[in-house]
Design an enzyme around this catalytic site. Structure first.
Site, short mmCIF file in Angstrom:
data_model
loop_
_atom_site.label_atom_id
_atom_site.label_comp_id
_atom_site.label_asym_id
_atom_site.label_seq_id
_atom_site.Cartn_x
_atom_site.Cartn_y
_atom_site.Cartn_z
N LYS A 176 0.90 -0.97 -0.05
CA LYS A 176 0.20 -0.12 -0.05
C LYS A 176 0.86 1.30 0.07
O LYS A 176 1.41 1.54 0.81
CB LYS A 176 -0.72 -0.14 1.36
N GLU A 233 9.55 2.10 11.12
CA GLU A 233 10.45 3.14 10.93
C GLU A 233 9.69 4.65 11.05
O GLU A 233 8.84 4.86 10.22
CB GLU A 233 11.55 3.09 9.75
N CYS A 237 13.23 11.83 6.39
CA CYS A 237 13.03 11.54 8.09
C CYS A 237 14.80 11.87 8.47
O CYS A 237 14.81 12.15 9.63
CB CYS A 237 12.54 10.22 8.21
N GLU A 265 8.74 17.17 15.33
CA GLU A 265 8.88 16.82 13.97
C GLU A 265 8.25 17.91 13.12
O GLU A 265 7.18 17.76 13.16
CB GLU A 265 8.89 15.43 13.50
#
Ligand code: FAD
Length: 1009
Positions: free
Chosen positions: A677, A758, A792, A888
């Site tokens: 997906k 992750e 990231c 973040e």
């Protein structure tokens, strides 16, 4: 008539005779420099440390710092006798009276620098030039400086060049040509210019943009030079800038204003394999232009850089790998230049007597008067050769760098490297006393003998294959090379691919379940973030029924797939890699449209996807066979792996091909069946991967492609009893939900679900008080703003020690202001749009928050009006507890945090929930060791950007709230997709055991290998 070779030898011997008349030479100087040279030539390891120490020294502020660095650099020097030979009183004094040793060493290094740097400014240098004038030696002056990282710095540089030009012209008004013949070809004032000093944003993939920016800066300089009767030379730098420099030269000197101006020169580097083609092209251009121009022929000053850079990127090496090849090419190009003397004035930039003698002999053969070309040599080097050439009646010009010691350090270190190089002529002649006949040997002859194996190959010859560590059965793993966008053919391929992709916009993609294409009533549109009204494609949207079908299909295909030999599965991945490579530009172009990736970033993503396929295939072969655990008589125990079952792969949009392909490939090669997906924002790229897998021959049901809302079908599949493994990369919020949900055991569930998770980061880089700021600024900007900060791994917090803080901030802000923001369809863009409106709004909210919490130090003013463009933003005065320092943001926003010392820096860096990437800029070995040991990050980077992990080289992934501690692209990654199993058999019968136990037994595999 004498042969050319004997004429070269005759002339060479004559030069040596004259050289020997003046015993002073480069290596006969006593003192610090001579000691440095002597030791460096004896001990490579110590040489490296010495040069590193020389490099950092000018940036150290106190004697205490000097002493600390001294001890750190040489703590492990095996031969302390050699060291004290070099440092002499320095090191002893350092221990006894540290405050004295700092100034002494600094003085020594300054003196050494003075040997190669002609002065701090044009006033200083004039004293030298006057002296040279009496020796009949001309000059060209070059300005040394810090690497230019911003347009402010570039403008300052341009102003310095103008000042220099004015000053030199004023002071040398009455000077005349030393030879008094053909003087119109050789203006007295000669300035050497580096284009990288005039524009901070040269992008090798976009020479046109560089030329557009450089031309207006150069024109005033050229205009003034013309008025003053001066000469301007374009120096040549690294290969990445070569084409731009050549294009710029030809473009600007074809302009009406400069078309008939003969006092322009450029450099040809003979160590480049394509230098002959470039030189021929220049000559042809010169003829078409119809005005003389000049070429300085050199071998090239960046040999080590070019060889290591091309090896790192997997590129063909642009330079020759054997020294005699560069020498031979120098001679061939000398001929070419002299044969075209009617249009080009030659300057031979070499200290090599053979190269010089060949130019003399060939010019003589062609009947070219010695006043019509010149020899150029560097300031502070090969003085006796200069004198000999003057005595022989040749034109000599000295290349004189001017500037401060600190910015001049890289120039100084280049000279030191050159003077101690095993391959260098000066070392051979003046230090190793190599016989004259060897020094004058024809390089073509040496090459021929090398090939015949008579002579050993050159020391510095690099064997590209053996230099890589062997990790699998003797075969080194090789990453897919990145596309070198400095090459015009690659720029053209990318432009064509973008045009082609534009025609494909609006395509429709189905779901793929059990090999069947499924269209649903709902279609999902994916838009171009640079232009949100442009639809990249439509994808059929799966609901719960399709998700159920996909799981059932994967479950049904599992039994057969798990029994398919791992070799077959590996080959599938390798075919996928081949197709990715074949369709590389097309896929890159699609990424530009669908996720707003700049060219090189898109290319990096496809290269990484290829690497995942080839690397995991290789790893699977290593671990695929059941292997004996221990060799004991009478018992056999074999460990092997079974796949886990049905894997659900949920991938993000920021590495739309690499991460998706990496997780899917790992799951498939280990024998799991997969439902993939992709992210809703990069669904068309996801569909392309499905298409590629099908072309590569993945069996129906083994890989299924569903697209839909994560919150609906994603959550449903995560909870499903028939899903055994979830490989997820994405936000912390979703990741933690998956982690929790997968922890619940459902009715009918066979396995404990394995989650590979992750998530994000709040990555920090620390800047030490002795950091190389040129490197720090460039790498920080790239890490924070590359792909608009949406990696990231991106840099989010720059933690700066207070001694450096103000200077770092000043340069950082200037550099940020110079970064190119725009639609990434254009080459050379650094910051494109963020992915979608939601991200756009969220980041703007963080920026507002930042304004209330800290000081907005910089925000770009001009960004494209349409599309999700966030201006690169920097906050200063940020405190560790502030939200912008903890949460973040995933956009081009950087927080600068000032700290007292390294203790505090490490504490701040580690003081977040995350541990993904982190970095450190420093030249203190002790501090580097400390940060290596203490920084909490899955990937720690020293003196380089904190993004850009390469498969196999930098296994990637973090811990704490950044992830479950797995390493994508690492040797142990596949274990996450497998269940280990051990089968033990007692093989003794009546106490008799077989003599031999095989290391591998394949019978646990289906079918047999
Ligand atoms: C006046 C002047 C201006 C210069 N301007 C520039 C410039 O604009 N740009 C620039 O790049 N350089 C420039 N140089 C530097 C020059 O390119 C050389 O680095 C330097 O002069 C050494 O070459 P050489 O002929 O003097 O010595 P040599 O000792 O004969 O040659 C050394 C050179 O050989 C080459 N080499 C070394 N090892 C190998 C190997 N294993 N395989 C193949 N080739 C090898 C390298 O180019 C090395 O510098 C300039 C030099 C001078 C004198």
């Amino acid at each position: 008539m004498r042969s050319l070779q004997s004429e070269i030898e005759r002339r060479g011997r004559r030069i040596f005779e004259l050289v020997d008349k003046h015993p002073e030479s480069l290596f006969s100087k006593t003192g610090f420099y001579q000691r440095l040279m002597t030791i460096s030539m004896r001990d490579e390891q110590l040489k490296l440390q010495l040069f590193r120490f020389v490099d950092v020294l000018p940036s150290l502020r106190t004697s205490g710092e000097v002493v600390e660095h001294l001890q750190e650099y040489f703590a492990e020097a095996r031969d302390s006798r050699k060291l004290s030979e070099f440092l002499g009183a320095g090191i002893r004094l350092a221990r006894i009276v540290p405050w004295l040793s700092g100034p002494i060493l600094r003085w020594n290094v300054s003196e050494m620098a003075r040997q190669f740097i002609a002065g701090r400014n044009s006033n200083d240098v004039l004293q030298i030039l006057r002296k040279r004038r009496t020796e009949k030696i001309g000059f060209t002056v070059d300005l040394l400086g810090e690497a230019v990282v911003s347009e402010t710095e570039a403008d300052q540089y341009a102003a310095r060049y103008l000042d220099l030009l004015e000053g030199l012209a004023r002071e040398t008004r009455t000077w005349t040509d030393p030879l008094g013949k053909n003087s119109e070809l050789f203006p007295v004032v000669n300035v050497s210019v580096k284009i990288s000093a005039l524009f901070s944003q040269i992008s090798p993939e976009d020479p046109a943009d560089a030329i557009a920016h450089l031309s207006p800066k150069l024109r005033p300089l050229l205009r003034r030079a013309r008025e003053l009767g001066a000469f301007i030379n374009f120096d040549m730098e690294s290969y990445a800038h070569k084409n731009t420099t050549l294009e710029l030269f030809k473009t600007i000197f074809t302009e009406e204003e400069f078309k008939d101006w003969p006092h322009a020169g450029i450099v040809t580097q003979a160590y480049l394999r394509d230098s002959e083609a470039d030189l021929r092209d220049l000559i042809e251009w010169g003829h078409a232009r119809g005005t003389r121009f000049a070429v300085r022929l050199v071998k090239g000053a960046y040999w080590d850089y070019e060889t290591s850079k091309s090896r790192q990127n997997g590129w063909d090496c642009p330079v020759y790998l054997q020294k005699p090849a560069s020498d031979a090419n120098f001679e061939a190009l000398t001929r070419l230049l002299l044969e075209n003397e009617s249009i080009v004035t030659s300057a031979f930039g070499s200290h090599n007597v053979r190269s010089i003698a060949q130019a003399q002999a060939f010019a003589e053969e062609l009947g070219i008067d010695r006043s019509r070309f010149e020899f150029q040599l560097l300031y502070g080097m090969a003085g006796p050769i200069k004198r000999a050439l003057v005595d022989m009646g040749y034109r000599v010009r000295e290349y004189c760098p001017v500037g401060e010691l600190l910015p001049g350090m890289s120039y100084l270190v280049r000279r030191l490297l050159e003077n101690t190089s095993n391959e260098g002529f000066l070392r051979a002649k003046f230090s190793e006393n190599v016989p004259v006949e060897d020094l004058l040997r024809d390089p073509c002859e040496i090459l021929r003998r090398n090939r015949n194996g008579v002579l050993p190959p050159s020391n510095a010859t690099i064997n590209m294959t053996t230099a890589t560590p062997k990790t699998q059965q003797g075969v080194p793993y090789e990453n897919a090379p990145l596309t070198n966008f400095a090459l015009p053919e690659n720029q053209e391929k990318m432009r064509t691919a973008l045009r082609e992709q534009r025609k494909q916009l609006g395509r429709k993609v189905p779901l793929t379940i059990s090999g069947e294409k499924i269209w649903t009533d709902e279609m999902f549109s994916s838009v171009n973030p640079s232009q949100p009204d442009q639809i990249v494609g439509y994808a059929a949207e799966a609901g719960i029924p399709e998700a159920e079908r996909a799981i059932a299909a994967a479950r049904a295909a599992f039994e057969k797939w798990r029994r398919t030999s791992f070799e077959e599965r590996c080959q599938l991945l390798e075919r996928v890699a081949e197709i990715l490579e074949r369709r590389r530009f097309e896929l890159c172009a699609l990424e530009v449209f669908e996720v707003g990736k700049p060219w090189a970033q898109a290319d990096g993503d496809i290269a990484e996807a290829i690497d995942f396929c080839t690397f995991y295939a290789r790893q699977m072969r290593l671990m695929g066979r059941p292997r004996l655990t221990q060799n004991v008589p009478g018992e056999e125990s074999y460990q092997h792996y079974w796949p886990r079952g049905v894997a659900l792969v949920i991938a993000p949009w920021n590495f739309p091909m690499a991460i998706l392909c990496g997780m899917v490939s790992a799951a498939l090669v280990t024998g799991n069946t997969v439902i993939m997906k992709p992210s809703e924002q990069s669904v068309i790229i996801g569909a392309m991967l499905m298409e590629i897998y099908e072309e590569a021959g993945v069996p129906p049901g083994v890989l299924n492609f569903v697209n839909g809302k994560g919150s609906v079908i994603g959550a449903h599949m995560v909870d499903h009893k028939d899903v055994d493994l979830i490989a997820f990369t994405g936000s912390r919020e979703v990741g933690l939900r998956i982690w929790e949900s997968a922890g619940k055991t459902r009715e009918g569930q066979r396995e404990l679900k394995r989650v590979i998770c992750e998530m994000g980061g709040k990555n920090a880089m620390i800047v030490d008080s002795d950091a190389d700021l040129d490197e720090t600024i460039v790498d920080s900007i790239y890490s924070a703003f590359g792909f608009q900060g949406q990696k990231c791994s991106a840099l989010s917090r720059l933690i700066v020690l207070e001694e450096n803080h103000d200077r770092v901030v000043e340069r950082l802000l200037g550099a940020a202001a110079s970064v190119r923001v725009g639609n990434p369809e254009e080459p050379g863009i650094v910051v494109g749009p963020v992915i979608d409106e939601a991200a756009y709004r969220r980041i703007l909210e963080y920026i507002e928050l930042g304004k209330s919490e800290a000081t907005l130090a910089y925000q770009a003013k001009e960004v494209p009006p349409h599309g999700y463009f966030i201006p690169p933003t920097i906050f200063t005065g940020v405190k560790p507890g502030m939200r912008i320092a903890r949460e973040e943001i995933f956009g081009p926003v950087l927080s600068v945090i000032k700290v007292r010392d390294l203790d505090e820096a490490i504490e701040v860096a580690n003081g977040t929930d995350y541990a993904l990437t982190g970095g450190f800029f420093s030249r203190s070995p002790a501090n580097i060791e400390r940060v290596k040991a203490q920084l909490e990050a899955g990937n720690v980077y020293i003196n380089r950007p904190c993004t850009g992990a390469i498969v196999g080289r930098h296994p990637f992934g973090g811990f704490k709230m950044s992830g479950s501690g797995t390493k994508a692209g690492g040797a142990d990654y596949l274990l996450n997709f497998l269940i280990p199993r051990v089968v033990t058999e007692n093989v003794t019968r009546h106490g008799v055991a077989p003599e031999k136990t095989p290391e591998y037994r394949d019978e646990f595999l289906w079918p047999k290998q």
